[in-house]
Write a protein that holds these residues in place. Structure first.
Motif: not given
Length: 441
Positions: A184-194, A218-224
């Protein structure tokens, strides 16, 4: 069937376990007619988790060959020598090498066997055939329409990723297993996953959180996590003996109830726990995030996921606190990463009865009263009425052989030796049986 398509040994999968078997065959049984079938275009290792600064979690000398043959050309030490990096590596003083370097070592070893491996080859089915006692064989078909046969089949495909049922209804665009994080790194780099929720308490889960915090501001990270806090791995040298060959003997010969107690005692050596340096780094990252008011990192501990549903383009997770039946919160993210490990063999919901590859062979296998396969100490599965065939599980047998089969590289070389010795014994028995039949005739 053309004789050119029949092999003494066929291995399905060419990751560390079967690479180690190929090394063992070259060094101890040269001339064995063998073939390995690998679905990927090359032999890779942990490509989904090759994160910056991440390291391996087993001693580097517990490699593809050294525990079996300390003089092997295919040792990690010789790899460093061949690449001209031995002194530089020793000078760093690293106890655990970087994961990317160990990946390169495994790939280097695999490349020595290119003539015995068919890459980009997907096995579509396996059957056990027996027109007569002397003609028993496995038939392996591929999606490309090719057919191979062999006397001994070694399954080294790795274990099936486990995703909790509560997450299984999410689409492939919204859910990825932790072992495939790099996909999913491509989607993260493209800003599709925030926004991302990382489910689980493993070292992989924590490494992913640290990586996201560092590389994707730019990504909000939640550990569950179901636990109160992320836990320290048990790295005591005493519990580390679970990766000794002698422990395999102890575990294998134990009664089921004693095996369960051992599993409970040793859980933190491998599951839902992390090394101290990784835990410390996450805690410091959380501390800095809070100090600077970024609010991009949050840990939701002591919670269960009640439901996971798609709401528009988001995933909505309902979380219930372990200490209160009424404290339910909702969390919305773009994607969920399930860093929740792999399935073991067994009858429980989080387990599986056999590898999907062997579905058609499963009815022929000797099983216990709950349908679990009977695996020999030599990693061989017994086939009813087909004593001349060797069917082996290479790196899949944690339920019967203990932690050394739980994805660790520590015992791959010893296990390969066990399998080869069993194949040799079976070959001798088959030859003796064939000679007796000729004599009787």
């Amino acid at each position: 069937m053309s004789a050119s398509m029949h092999y003494d040994i066929i291995g399905v999968g060419f990751g560390p376990s079967n690479i180690s078997l190929a090394i063992t065959l070259e060094e101890e049984a040269p001339g064995t007619r063998c073939l390995f079938l690998e679905k990927e275009a090359s032999s890779e290792w942990q490509t989904g988790l090759l994160l910056a600064n991440s390291d391996i979690q087993n001693h580097p000398l517990r490699d593809l060959a050294t525990p079996r043959n300390p003089r092997s050309y295919y040792s990690f030490t010789n790899y460093l020598h061949e690449k001209g990096r031995l002194f530089e590596h020793l000078n760093m003083g690293l106890y655990y090498p970087y994961r990317y370097e160990y990946r390169d070592y495994i790939k280097w070893a695999a490349e020595h066997f290119n003539g015995s491996v068919h890459y980009s080859t997907v096995v579509s089915g396996v059957r056990a055939l027996a027109q007569s006692d002397s003609d028993a064989r496995f038939e392996i078909k591929t999606t490309a329409g090719k057919t191979y046969t062999c006397t001994n089949l070694v399954v080294g495909t790795g274990r099936t990723p486990y995703v909790p049922p509560v997450l299984s209804g999410l689409s492939r665009d919204q859910l990825v297993h932790g072992a495939k994080f790099n996909n999913i790194l491509g989607r993260l780099n493209a800003g599709e996953v925030n926004s991302v929720a990382i489910v689980g308490g493993s070292q992989s889960a924590i490494e992913i959180m640290i990586y996201l915090a560092d590389k994707f501001p730019h990504v909000a990270v939640h550990g569950v996590s179901r636990k109160f806090g992320y836990r320290l791995k048990d790295t005591s040298p005493f519990t580390g003996e679970v990766y000794f060959p002698g422990f395999v003997d102890l575990f294998y010969s134990s009664k089921p109830e004693h095996k369960q107690r051992l599993k409970d005692d040793l859980n933190l050596t491998n599951y839902s726990a992390s090394d101290a340096d990784v835990l410390d780094e996450l805690y410091r990252t959380l501390y800095r995030d809070k100090h600077f008011g970024n609010n991009k990192l949050k840990v939701h501990n002591s919670v269960e996921i009640v439901s996971a549903v798609t709401v528009g383009s988001k995933v909505s997770l309902e979380l219930i606190a372990a200490h209160s039946d009424e404290n339910i919160t909702s969390l919305e993210v773009d994607m969920v990463i399930s860093a929740t490990g792999f399935r073991d063999f067994g009858p429980l919901a989080h387990q599986e009865l056999c590898p999907a590859l062997l579905d058609s062979v499963y009815p022929l296998l000797e099983k216990d009263e709950v349908g679990e396969m009977r695996v020999g100490r030599d990693y061989r599965l017994a086939l009813e009425g087909l004593d001349g065939l060797g069917l082996y599980l290479n790196g899949l047998c944690e339920s019967s052989h203990g932690m050394g089969d739980a994805g660790s590289l520590s015992l791959v070389s010893i296990r390969s030796k066990n399998i080869l010795d069993s194949i040799k014994q079976l070959s001798t028995a088959n030859a003796t049986s064939a000679n007796l039949m000729k004599t009787e005739a």
